[in-house]
Design an enzyme around this catalytic site. Sequence first.
Site, short mmCIF file in Angstrom:
data_model
loop_
_atom_site.label_atom_id
_atom_site.label_comp_id
_atom_site.label_asym_id
_atom_site.label_seq_id
_atom_site.Cartn_x
_atom_site.Cartn_y
_atom_site.Cartn_z
N SER A 131 0.87 -1.19 0.00
CA SER A 131 0.00 0.00 0.00
C SER A 131 0.90 1.23 0.00
CB SER A 131 -0.84 0.00 1.28
OG SER A 131 -1.52 1.23 1.43
N TYR A 144 -1.68 -0.53 10.60
CA TYR A 144 -1.87 -0.90 9.18
C TYR A 144 -0.62 -0.50 8.40
CZ TYR A 144 -3.65 -1.03 4.43
OH TYR A 144 -3.80 -1.30 3.08
N1 LIG Z 1 -8.80 -0.41 -0.92
C1 LIG Z 1 -7.72 0.37 -0.78
O1 LIG Z 1 -7.81 1.62 -0.77
C2 LIG Z 1 -6.35 -0.25 -0.67
C3 LIG Z 1 -5.23 0.58 -0.80
C4 LIG Z 1 -3.95 0.05 -0.68
C5 LIG Z 1 -3.80 -1.31 -0.46
N2 LIG Z 1 -4.89 -2.12 -0.33
C6 LIG Z 1 -4.64 -3.54 -0.07
O2 LIG Z 1 -5.25 -4.31 -1.08
C7 LIG Z 1 -5.57 -5.61 -0.56
C8 LIG Z 1 -7.00 -5.96 -0.94
O3 LIG Z 1 -7.87 -5.05 -0.31
P1 LIG Z 1 -9.28 -4.61 -0.93
O4 LIG Z 1 -9.28 -3.14 -0.99
O5 LIG Z 1 -9.59 -5.36 -2.14
O6 LIG Z 1 -10.23 -5.00 0.29
P2 LIG Z 1 -11.42 -6.07 0.46
O7 LIG Z 1 -12.41 -5.92 -0.65
O8 LIG Z 1 -11.90 -5.93 1.86
O9 LIG Z 1 -10.69 -7.49 0.25
C9 LIG Z 1 -9.94 -8.08 1.26
C10 LIG Z 1 -9.80 -9.56 0.96
O10 LIG Z 1 -8.98 -10.13 1.98
C11 LIG Z 1 -9.58 -11.33 2.43
N3 LIG Z 1 -9.25 -11.61 3.82
C12 LIG Z 1 -9.50 -10.85 4.91
N4 LIG Z 1 -9.05 -11.47 6.02
C13 LIG Z 1 -8.53 -12.65 5.62
C14 LIG Z 1 -7.93 -13.75 6.30
N5 LIG Z 1 -7.78 -13.79 7.62
N6 LIG Z 1 -7.50 -14.81 5.56
C15 LIG Z 1 -7.66 -14.81 4.22
N7 LIG Z 1 -8.24 -13.81 3.53
C16 LIG Z 1 -8.66 -12.76 4.22
C17 LIG Z 1 -11.08 -11.13 2.23
O11 LIG Z 1 -11.68 -12.40 2.01
P3 LIG Z 1 -12.82 -13.07 2.95
O12 LIG Z 1 -13.36 -12.01 3.87
O13 LIG Z 1 -13.82 -13.55 1.95
O14 LIG Z 1 -12.10 -14.16 3.65
C18 LIG Z 1 -11.13 -10.29 0.96
O15 LIG Z 1 -11.23 -11.11 -0.18
C19 LIG Z 1 -5.31 -5.55 0.94
O16 LIG Z 1 -4.06 -6.16 1.22
C20 LIG Z 1 -5.25 -4.05 1.23
O17 LIG Z 1 -4.45 -3.77 2.34
C21 LIG Z 1 -6.16 -1.62 -0.43
#
Ligand SMILES: NC(=O)c1ccc[n+]([C@@H]2O[C@H](COP(=O)([O-])OP(=O)(O)OC[C@H]3O[C@@H](n4cnc5c(N)ncnc54)[C@H](OP(=O)(O)O)[C@@H]3O)[C@@H](O)[C@H]2O)c1
Length: 292
Positions: A131, A144
């Site tokens: 991130s 985070y």
């Molecule tokens: N959205 C942003 O602005 C942003 C910015 C920078 C980086 N990121 C990074 O991008 C990645 C994806 O995030 P996103 O924005 O797509 O969020 P999201 O829609 O909430 O997706 C998160 C995913 O992680 C899985 N997850 C959560 N806890 C878990 C666990 N204990 N074991 C296995 N899987 C787990 C969830 O699956 P289930 O709940 O179905 O298990 C879900 O598929 C993350 O690493 C986040 O830090 C996001």
Amino acid sequence: MGNDSQKVVLITGASSGIGKATAKLLSKNGYRVYGTSRKDIKSDFFEMVQMDVTDDTSVSNAIDYIVKKEGKIDILINNAGVGVAGPIEDTYIDEVRHQFEINFIGVVKTCQKVLPVMREKGGGLIINIASMAGQIGLPFQGFYSASKFAVEGFSEALRLEVMQFGVDIVIVEPGDIATPFTSNRWIIHRHRKKEKTPYLNSFRKTIEIIEKDEESGLPAEVVAKKILKIIRSKHRRFRYMPGSLSQRIVFILKRFLPYKLYSNILISHYKVPKFSKKNKENRYITSFKLSI
Ligand SMILES: NC(=O)c1ccc[n+]([C@@H]2O[C@H](COP(=O)([O-])OP(=O)(O)OC[C@H]3O[C@@H](n4cnc5c(N)ncnc54)[C@H](OP(=O)(O)O)[C@@H]3O)[C@@H](O)[C@H]2O)c1
């Protein structure tokens, strides 16, 4: 690594957001995609496998299943992640552990399990989704940010160790992306009945800004397209930053501006109060009820 249509890809956290968009795009482009979720769910586009990255056996079983079926994993995308937000002083150690268990130790586990498979096949690609918060310590997202800084350091070191086996490591550092990440965030004071904290007002203001930034962020498909491009690229870089220009500029400012000047930009954006003798919030504990 063979031609693209035969490549086997494992994407953790593919039930929503960036993981789901990436899994869908790669599978439409002929990759053999396995996505994971903690839940027992199905996708019309790719095969879903159950995996909870906090559970060693679950990680092992999911990867064993794919390797048994396909004989290999060419590309691992460590995407599963959550955000814990709250004042550092107020965050329980169990909440800190939970943040690291998913965002950092989870990445370590999948890498350790997949690397022997990649080495044996003569190479592979691991893409770790960090991130911009892994380059910039953000107020009220301290753990985070720390978990993503950990992914950065780990990935830099890993790259140097595994390049001798033909395994490439890439970090993707998205800016604000509109996904369920915002609603899934663990906001510590929302999860407590009643507490006292001197940070309430500033925390409340900052978290509102953070949520607004994310909700008006780029769509997850932008990151998915970037990942497809990275996979296809013959001259890969180590670090990619899909995000709006204004966010990338903050990163550039951090590198080139004196630290105080740069941090004033963050202070002003996130409306973090500076020290003032009049600011009672800095000196006295205030209490509040559940909703923040
Ligand atoms: N959205 C942003 O602005 C942003 C910015 C920078 C980086 N990121 C990074 O991008 C990645 C994806 O995030 P996103 O924005 O797509 O969020 P999201 O829609 O909430 O997706 C998160 C995913 O992680 C899985 N997850 C959560 N806890 C878990 C666990 N204990 N074991 C296995 N899987 C787990 C969830 O699956 P289930 O709940 O179905 O298990 C879900 O598929 C993350 O690493 C986040 O830090 C996001």
